[in-house]
Write a protein that holds these residues in place. Structure first.
Motif, PDB file in Angstrom:
ATOM      1  N   HIS A 549      12.493   9.673  -0.684  1.00 13.19           N
ATOM      2  CA  HIS A 549      13.001   9.282  -2.007  1.00 13.19           C
ATOM      3  C   HIS A 549      14.042  10.298  -2.422  1.00 13.19           C
ATOM      4  N   VAL A 550      15.062   9.842  -3.114  1.00 10.68           N
ATOM      5  CA  VAL A 550      16.179  10.708  -3.472  1.00 10.68           C
ATOM      6  C   VAL A 550      15.760  11.857  -4.371  1.00 10.68           C
ATOM      7  N   HIS A 551      14.653  11.725  -5.096  1.00  8.03           N
ATOM      8  CA  HIS A 551      14.207  12.785  -5.999  1.00  8.03           C
ATOM      9  C   HIS A 551      12.932  13.476  -5.507  1.00  8.03           C
ATOM     10  N   LEU A 552      12.670  13.427  -4.200  1.00  8.42           N
ATOM     11  CA  LEU A 552      11.567  14.166  -3.592  1.00  8.42           C
ATOM     12  C   LEU A 552      12.124  14.977  -2.428  1.00  8.42           C
ATOM     13  N   ALA A 604      11.430  12.663 -13.369  1.00  9.46           N
ATOM     14  CA  ALA A 604      10.555  11.553 -13.781  1.00  9.46           C
ATOM     15  C   ALA A 604      10.527  10.457 -12.729  1.00  9.46           C
ATOM     16  N   LYS A 605      11.687  10.149 -12.139  1.00  8.82           N
ATOM     17  CA  LYS A 605      11.733   9.108 -11.110  1.00  8.82           C
ATOM     18  C   LYS A 605      10.947   9.521  -9.865  1.00  8.82           C
ATOM     19  N   GLY A 606      11.043  10.807  -9.496  1.00  9.42           N
ATOM     20  CA  GLY A 606      10.278  11.287  -8.351  1.00  9.42           C
ATOM     21  C   GLY A 606       8.785  11.159  -8.572  1.00  9.42           C
ATOM     22  N   LEU A 607       8.308  11.549  -9.755  1.00 10.08           N
ATOM     23  CA  LEU A 607       6.880  11.433 -10.068  1.00 10.08           C
ATOM     24  C   LEU A 607       6.444   9.978 -10.151  1.00 10.08           C
ATOM     25  N   VAL A 638      11.490  16.847  -6.626  1.00  6.28           N
ATOM     26  CA  VAL A 638      10.159  17.425  -6.783  1.00  6.28           C
ATOM     27  C   VAL A 638       9.696  17.947  -5.432  1.00  6.28           C
ATOM     28  N   SER A 639       9.161  19.156  -5.415  1.00 11.16           N
ATOM     29  CA  SER A 639       8.734  19.785  -4.160  1.00 11.16           C
ATOM     30  C   SER A 639       7.240  20.095  -4.198  1.00 11.16           C
TER      31      SER A 639
END
Length: 819
Positions: A549-552, A604-607, A638-639
């Protein structure tokens, strides 16, 4: 007799009067309203059938407003239509059509709406305003005016698929076409400094930008575009001061009698029409994009478009699939269930000029990347540069320009083919399989004997280093299907220069900078507390390795060699979020509000992806600024899922041991209540407040009132002093709706009662402005709050408020360090 005649005469006179009155009322009933209508007006299609459903016309009779019959004669649209050409220029309810007796209503309370049954399908949302009238202006603009003649709402500010002269198209506005034959819609969107067209695939794909169109009257202007409007025979682009920057001329005819319209068609192109030509109106030759093959689906998907309107299916797709291939996703199946089918060479694709390549390598690496990515359906590879592009959906292809090598393309299809081989080939295959089995069995026996001999030799000399747990773990890692790349320890030692450049440290080890031979930078985590680290190691390899995912943060690989356990991540150039928002970090630069908001939205999108879109629900358990990493473009990722808690879809709560970081822990951790993804929502709310305020959520150096940020933010929101909550060095516009939305969302997220916290998907929608943000309970951080507002009707209230913050605010001691 005379009296009788007088009586009959009087009777005839009364009858005549009644007939004339009836005719007069009928005439009134069918006459259109001209120019304007007033509060209290109502209309349905059934009442205006004689006027084809149109009940309001402009003063010049060029435009009309009313009901328009759809393909199904029993369903209707509420539209503004140009009478001469019969072109619909604005639509209220394109997504949901109404029936014959559904009404358009102009209420006395100021609201204008279109009802459907007992619901509302469209509304101006102006309840409570002092309205005067609804007017259809000669320009085609439908306007709701206040009693003082100021504009409360206008159709020109809410365009559908058409722009008219005098209509200003500004940043943030968009057009949406009607769906095409494949139910694909196209969009024209005004973005900062650019205007783009894109296809509404699940992942939008751009296919045109005004900045790359060479037909502008002046291609050397560098000023930012602020607005666009149709003037005579050109599309004019203006800066913020209203000065003309350039023109896009679409017709040679510039007569004053012309009435031009720009329409985004279902084919994805913008055409220009002179509506004054009447029902015979045809589009001008100039269109956007210039080449018909430059739109997403001029031809059917997978066909090659050339010579503007010629379509041809690639030979292999035509012979094997009749050009309707059953593409396959490996998200819910193994990698082995798919194979790559050769599509062709010297091809190109409309979106390639607007996206960055996934990687630069060779064809084999590109193919492996597509097979590994469950969302990849089609790849494009450029041999000259090594650029590799992956797409999850595709429109028509294009033949590359003369002299250009173009791209080679492959498509992911099912590895199981319909129709079996011939009897002769089946016999051949049986012989081959038998030979392969014999060879493999022989080699396996030989290798087994060698291994047993070596194992006994090592055991006798005391060189057997692994415990049973280590062997089980190696077997486990070797058996993983679709696991990330497995590196050797020597490769990582070389990449990190023997682990010399340390860029971080966490609860289970240190992180080092690594560089691969091709120049790719990596972050290598070396697990040192191996007794605890094995649990985290397995979790991170199995969980993060399967998530994209782009935010993970992406796990690129791992090493499990002897006692060495290392994790290899993509390198995040800007480090962790805490280095950018807390003023005590020396050398950090001030992040502006747009960047902070995008970081909050990305997190928020990653979560939301972890909570809702993974095969198993994943609760992170340790959301804090140190675990939000930023790439070179300040994209948030998010890591650290090492402490993540997996939950079945059926589970909503789970009991677990205390994890996380003091200051970001939800009350249910401290009170030993069962936890859920709502615990992550609480932590996210604290992080969002810190992003807004540019400080820790508890800071003892501030005054008693300001020391605890959540309490102070709630108080300032209640008093309407939003600017007091923000980082004092930030320049913000209090009229920016994102300002109040972000604060309200943060306060909703940190409610004591987990049931009052919104799910992360709802948080994303509220931050994006898709879902309105209600005001959070007043002083929710210091007193009990309303139990009546629920984000889901299936949730119940908790047992009661918890006096948690007094303990929490006393310390910011970390229970687990940044990793």
């Amino acid at each position: 007799m005379l009296q009788f005649q007088k009586y009959m005469g009087l009777l005839h006179f009364v009858t005549l009067c009644l007939c004339l009155l009836s005719v007069f009322e009928s005439c009134i009933a069918i006459n259109q309203h001209v120019g304007r209508i007033y509060p209290g007006f109502q209309a349905s299609h059934s009442e205006w059938t004689d006027k084809n459903g149109l009940f309001l016309s402009s003063n010049n009779s060029a435009f009309a407003f009313g009901f328009y019959t759809a393909l199904d004669v029993e369903l209707f649209l509420l539209v503004v239509i140009h009478m001469g050409s019969s072109k619909v220029v604005w639509t209220a309810n394109r997504g949901l059509l109404v029936k014959n007796f559904d009404k358009f209503v102009f209420e006395e309370n100021g609201n204008v709406f279109l009802e459907i049954g007992d619901g509302v399908v469209w509304s101006t949302n102006t309840t409570g305003e002092k309205v005067g009238s609804v007017e259809l202006q000669d320009s085609g603009n439908l306007v709701l005016l206040a009693k003082n003649r100021s504009i409360l709402w206008q159709s020109f500010s809410h365009p559908t698929d058409t722009l008219l002269p005098g209509q200003v198209f500004r940043e943030g506005m968009s057009l949406k076409s009607f769906p095409n034959r494949n139910n694909l819609s196209h969009y024209l969107e005004f973005k900062p400094d650019d205007m783009v067209l894109y296809a509404g695939f699940e992942t939008p794909q751009l296919y045109w930008s005004i900045t790359t169109d060479g037909r502008k009257s002046n291609n050397n202007v560098t000023s930012s575009v602020h607005s666009v409007s149709l003037v005579s025979n050109s599309w004019n682009f203006y800066n913020q001061e209203g000065l003309l920057l350039w023109q896009f001329v679409f017709s040679d005819y510039n007569g004053t009698s012309a009435l031009w319209a720009a329409i985004l068609g279902s084919d994805g192109s913008i055409s220009f029409y002179n509506l004054q030509k009447g029902k015979s109106v045809a589009p001008e030759a100039t269109k956007i994009p210039e080449n018909s093959c430059g739109v997403p689906e001029n031809c059917d998907p997978y066909h090659v478009c050339y010579f503007d309107n010629w379509c041809q299916c690639p030979p292999l797709l035509s012979s094997e699939f009749n050009c309707k291939p059953q593409t396959v996703s490996t998200c819910n199946s193994s990698k082995s269930s798919a194979k790559l089918l050769y599509v062709g060479e010297k091809l190109t694709y409309f979106a390639l000029g607007f996206v960055k390549p996934l990687l630069k390598s060779n064809l084999n690496a590109c193919q492996e990347a597509c097979l590994t990515s469950c969302s990849c359906l089609v790849l494009f590879f450029e041999r000259t540069s090594g650029r590799c592009f992956l797409f999850d959906q595709i429109g028509n292809l294009q033949r590359s320009a003369e002299g250009s090598p173009g791209y080679i393309s492959y498509m992911k299809v099912s590895g199981v083919r319909n129709g079996g081989p011939s009897p002769a080939s089946r016999e051949e295959r049986k012989h081959v399989i038998a030979i392969v089995i014999i060879v493999i069995a022989t080699i396996s026996v030989i290798l087994g004997l060698i291994y047993m001999g070596f194992w006994c030799h090592c055991k006798k000399k005391g060189l057997l280093e692994y415990s049973r747990d280590n062997l089980e773990e190696d077997n486990f890692l070797n058996s993983l299907s679709g696991a990330p790349v497995r590196f050797s320890y020597s490769d990582l030692s070389l990449a990190t220069k023997n682990f010399t450049t340390k860029i971080g440290a966490g609860g289970f080890g240190s992180v080092y900078l690594g560089v691969l031979p091709d120049g790719t930078r990596l972050a290598v985590k070396k697990l040192e507390a191996i007794g605890q680290g094995k649990k985290e190691f397995r979790a991170e390899v199995t969980i993060i390795g399967s998530i994209h995912h782009v935010h993970l943060v992406k796990l690129r690989g791992f090493c499990a060699e002897g006692s060495h356990r290392l994790l290899v991540y993509e390198y995040m150039g800007k480090g962790s979020l805490d280095k950018w928002i807390f003023k005590n970090n020396e050398g950090s630069h001030l992040l502006d509000w747009d960047t902070r908001f995008n970081i909050a939205l990305g997190t928020a999108k990653g979560l939301a992806y972890l909570h809702e879109e993974c095969e198993v629900k994943i609760v992170h358990c340790d959301i804090k600024p140190e675990n939000v990493l930023l790439d070179d473009n300040f994209t948030a990722k998010v890591s650290d899922f090492g402490l993540a808690k997996l939950m079945n879809r059926e589970q909503s709560l789970v009991h677990t041991t205390l994890r996380g970081t003091r200051g970001y822990l939800a009350p249910e951790w401290i009170t030993k209540y069962a936890i859920s993804e709502k615990s992550d929502v609480y932590s996210y709310g604290m992080v969002l407040l810190e992003i807004i305020g540019g400080r820790k959520n508890y800071h003892p150096e501030y005054s008693l009132e300001k020391a605890y940020l959540p309490w102070y933010a709630s108080k300032m929101l209640e008093e309407g002093k939003l600017k007091e909550i923000f980082d004092s060095e930030l320049e913000i516009d209090e009229n920016d709706e994102r300002v109040s939305a972000a604060i309200k969302v943060a306060l909703w997220c940190i409610q004591d009662d987990m049931h009052l916290r919104p799910p992360m998907t709802k948080v994303v929608q509220m931050l994006e402005g898709i879902w309105a943000v209600p005001s959070p309970p007043i002083s929710s951080q210091t007193s009990s709050h309303s139990k009546f507002f629920k984000w889901s009707s299936g949730e119940t209230t908790s047992s009661g408020p918890i006096d948690y913050y007094s303990e929490l605010a006393m310390s910011d001691v970390r229970l687990s360090g940044p990793r």
